[in-house]
Design a protein around this motif. Structure first.
Motif, PDB file in Angstrom:
ATOM      1  N   ALA A   1      -4.301  -0.030  -4.914  1.00 45.41           N
ATOM      2  CA  ALA A   1      -5.292   0.809  -4.841  1.00 45.41           C
ATOM      3  C   ALA A   1      -6.644   0.423  -4.891  1.00 45.41           C
ATOM      4  O   ALA A   1      -7.598   0.805  -4.397  1.00 45.41           O
ATOM      5  CB  ALA A   1      -4.906   1.984  -5.692  1.00 45.41           C
TER       6      ALA A   1
ATOM      7  N   THR B   1       0.861  -1.091  -0.060  1.00 44.35           N
ATOM      8  CA  THR B   1       0.043   0.152   0.169  1.00 44.35           C
ATOM      9  C   THR B   1       0.844   1.131  -0.190  1.00 44.35           C
ATOM     10  O   THR B   1       0.247   2.448   0.073  1.00 44.35           O
ATOM     11  CB  THR B   1      -0.889  -0.025   1.190  1.00 44.35           C
ATOM     12  N   HIS B   2       2.234   1.041   0.123  1.00 43.98           N
ATOM     13  CA  HIS B   2       2.912   2.436   0.095  1.00 43.98           C
ATOM     14  C   HIS B   2       3.856   2.359  -1.201  1.00 43.98           C
ATOM     15  O   HIS B   2       4.734   3.244  -1.147  1.00 43.98           O
ATOM     16  CB  HIS B   2       3.950   2.244   1.400  1.00 43.98           C
TER      17      HIS B   2
ATOM     18  N   PRO C   1       4.083   3.309  -4.872  1.00 38.78           N
ATOM     19  CA  PRO C   1       3.485   4.212  -5.678  1.00 38.78           C
ATOM     20  C   PRO C   1       3.166   3.758  -7.031  1.00 38.78           C
ATOM     21  O   PRO C   1       3.965   3.049  -7.608  1.00 38.78           O
ATOM     22  CB  PRO C   1       3.845   5.816  -5.478  1.00 38.78           C
TER      23      PRO C   1
ATOM     24  N   PRO D   1       3.237  13.055  -7.709  1.00 40.58           N
ATOM     25  CA  PRO D   1       2.562  12.735  -6.304  1.00 40.58           C
ATOM     26  C   PRO D   1       1.877  14.168  -5.928  1.00 40.58           C
ATOM     27  O   PRO D   1       0.835  14.085  -4.987  1.00 40.58           O
ATOM     28  CB  PRO D   1       3.896  12.511  -5.486  1.00 40.58           C
TER      29      PRO D   1
ATOM     30  N   ARG E   1      -2.441   7.506  -1.534  1.00 41.03           N
ATOM     31  CA  ARG E   1      -1.137   7.295  -2.046  1.00 41.03           C
ATOM     32  C   ARG E   1      -1.114   6.791  -3.575  1.00 41.03           C
ATOM     33  O   ARG E   1       0.024   6.740  -4.196  1.00 41.03           O
ATOM     34  CB  ARG E   1      -0.272   6.374  -1.594  1.00 41.03           C
ATOM     35  N   MET E   2      -2.395   6.533  -4.190  1.00 40.34           N
ATOM     36  CA  MET E   2      -2.537   5.543  -5.373  1.00 40.34           C
ATOM     37  C   MET E   2      -1.448   4.614  -5.604  1.00 40.34           C
ATOM     38  O   MET E   2      -0.452   4.624  -6.581  1.00 40.34           O
ATOM     39  CB  MET E   2      -2.357   6.597  -6.505  1.00 40.34           C
ATOM     40  N   ALA E   3      -1.376   3.655  -4.769  1.00 41.86           N
ATOM     41  CA  ALA E   3      -0.440   2.702  -4.801  1.00 41.86           C
ATOM     42  C   ALA E   3      -0.959   1.588  -5.595  1.00 41.86           C
ATOM     43  O   ALA E   3      -1.685   1.474  -6.232  1.00 41.86           O
ATOM     44  CB  ALA E   3      -0.205   2.207  -3.291  1.00 41.86           C
TER      45      ALA E   3
ATOM     46  N   THR F   1      -0.886   1.242 -16.190  1.00 44.94           N
ATOM     47  CA  THR F   1      -1.786   1.182 -15.053  1.00 44.94           C
ATOM     48  C   THR F   1      -2.665   0.085 -14.915  1.00 44.94           C
ATOM     49  O   THR F   1      -2.926  -0.446 -13.863  1.00 44.94           O
ATOM     50  CB  THR F   1      -2.553   2.319 -15.105  1.00 44.94           C
TER      51      THR F   1
ATOM     52  N   ASN G   1     -10.732   4.304   0.054  1.00 41.15           N
ATOM     53  CA  ASN G   1      -9.176   4.636   0.743  1.00 41.15           C
ATOM     54  C   ASN G   1      -9.264   4.024   2.156  1.00 41.15           C
ATOM     55  O   ASN G   1      -8.324   3.488   2.592  1.00 41.15           O
ATOM     56  CB  ASN G   1      -9.031   6.193   0.892  1.00 41.15           C
TER      57      ASN G   1
ATOM     58  N   TYR H   1      -1.327  14.818  -7.229  1.00 43.82           N
ATOM     59  CA  TYR H   1      -2.400  13.892  -7.124  1.00 43.82           C
ATOM     60  C   TYR H   1      -2.917  13.882  -5.492  1.00 43.82           C
ATOM     61  O   TYR H   1      -4.215  13.880  -5.366  1.00 43.82           O
ATOM     62  CB  TYR H   1      -1.983  12.468  -7.112  1.00 43.82           C
TER      63      TYR H   1
END
Length: 446
Positions: free
Chosen positions: A83, A41-42, A44, A50, A78-80, A161, A69, A53
């Motif tokens: 996500a 989750t960390h 990106p 960054p 964080r759009m990890a 993506t 979230n 966003y």
């Protein structure tokens, strides 16, 4: 058998846990898997700006993005690579469960036992891939439409993506299955639990900081804590509440001996639908606000702006629709996951019956009658648990992580996990008793 299990459960202590080597391995595996999830989750998503966003997310955190979230443990903020979280899998599972009630072929698979369950699980995985790919592509297009969110927009960014986000969801699905088989069970639920629990310390720290700066009074913070404890107590009580229907089995003769008929109970949970109604209701109500946030609000017509304002947190219309949707989905999802006719047929097949009720159709009608009555209580409970914290959140500005839906998920998963651990300990004690009886038998043989 039930009394023996209760006797073993009452004898569980720390020494029993210390001897359960298999359980300790399962716990360590579960913790390691959840740690991998939290690390993901960390990480990106590549190709994003960054700072841009983060600024865009702050403007949308009150909508459905804030809800997702919370479920993803901050990965959306964080759009990890995680996500999307596990939500596509949950949505696919619900869709497949719904289809098993209306599609005869899937309904027949459901009745085939373990082999049919494996095929249905495979269909669920296919649905997860489809939903995850659609959602990932939608996210990539939405990111490209933002001003300066993507460093180098184009087909390469969209493809990367989709592959990254879909791969993250499939990895979490696999990780959840590994926790279920090699860990302590409830893998998917534990992943959602870990995501919500990870945000609770930040939410508590933010609330205490508001109290320190004077934005919230100490009395109000104490009142919120007391309400939270009361809500947790209600959740624990109701989630463990059952309506037990007495089941009797006729006498049977084996050779020249006549055995007395057995009795058992058919447990019906007070809240059969779980937390699904609250998730569905929140998602539907937050969707208009999210769409309006992405659109140009000045270009919206007056009636659309009024609807979006009326559906904001704490508004009377929002609370009314929220409660009605929760009640509707409580009945709807209960009808999907529990079929009284199948239960009555299984009882009839094994010779069981409810005293005073004719086996077959009359038994199905009686079970449906009892289930409907307790679902009314369960729906009222869900509405109370979700609406009361929602009012406090909207009126006091306390973070969403302390809402009713998050408390419901955290407490429910905690109770299920504790039950799983107790089950492993009871199995460990059973194995110990069997070994002791075999040793005693061997000594007597000598």
């Amino acid at each position: 058998m039930a009394s023996a299990a209760e006797q073993l459960a009452s004898n569980l202590n720390f020494s029993t846990f210390a001897k359960a080597e298999d359980l300790k391995k399962r716990l360590w595996f579960t913790l390691a898997a959840l740690l991998v999830y939290r690390l993901g989750t960390h990480i990106p998503l590549p190709g994003l700006n960054p700072e841009a966003y983060a600024q865009a997310f702050r403007g949308q955190s009150g909508g459905i993005l804030g809800l997702f979230n919370m479920f993803s443990g901050g990965a959306v903020q964080r759009m990890a690579i995680f996500a999307l979280g596990i939500m596509p899998y949950i949505s696919a599972s619900i869709i497949v469960q719904l289809m098993t009630s209306v599609v005869p072929a899937l309904e027949n698979l459901k009745k085939e036992g373990e082999q049919g369950r494996k095929i249905i699980n495979q269909y669920t995985r296919y649905g997860t891939v489809l939903l995850g790919a659609l959602q990932a592509y939608g996210i990539s297009v939405g990111l490209e439409s933002g001003n300066g969110l993507v460093v180098d927009p184009g087909i390469f960014f969209r493809v990367s993506t989709v592959i990254t986000l879909l791969g993250g969801t499939m990895f979490l699905m696999w990780l959840g299955e590994q926790i279920t088989s090699r860990g302590i069970g409830n893998g998917i639920s534990l992943i959602i639990f870990a995501g919500i629990a990870a945000g609770l310390p930040t939410a508590l720290a933010g609330t205490l900081e508001l109290g320190r700066t004077g934005a919230l009074s100490t009395t109000l913070i104490l009142a919120v804590i007391i309400v939270a404890i009361a809500v947790i107590a209600v959740i624990v009580f109701v989630e463990r509440a059952q309506r037990r229907l007495l089941i009797q089995y006729p006498k049977r003769q084996v050779g020249n001996r006549m055995f007395q008929g057995d009795t058992s109970h058919l447990p019906l949970k007070l809240n059969t639908s779980g937390v699904i109604p609250a998730i569905f209701a929140s998602s539907l109500l937050l969707l208009p606000a999210t769409i309006a946030g992405f659109a140009n609000t000045t270009a919206l017509p007056g009636w659309a702006t009024s609807i979006v304002a009326a559906l904001g947190h704490g508004q009377p219309l929002y609370m009314l629709l929220y409660g009605l949707l929760i009640a509707f989905f409580a009945f709807f999802y209960t009808a999907i996951v529990f079929n009284p006719k199948d239960t009555a047929d299984n009882l009839k097949k094994h010779g069981g019956f409810i005293p005073g009720i004719r086996p077959g159709e009359r038994t199905a009608e009686y079970i449906d009658y009892v289930l409907t009555r307790i679902t009314v209580i369960g729906a009222i409970y869900l509405v109370f648990v979700c609406i009361l914290p929602e009012i406090l959140v909207s009126q006091t500005g306390i973070p969403l992580s302390l809402g009713g839906t998050s408390l419901l998920i955290v407490v429910s998963v905690t109770l299920d996990t504790v039950a799983q651990i107790q089950g492993h300990l009871i199995a460990q004690q059973y194995e110990g008793l069997i070994k002791k009886s075999k040793l005693r038998g061997g000594k007597r043989g000598r």
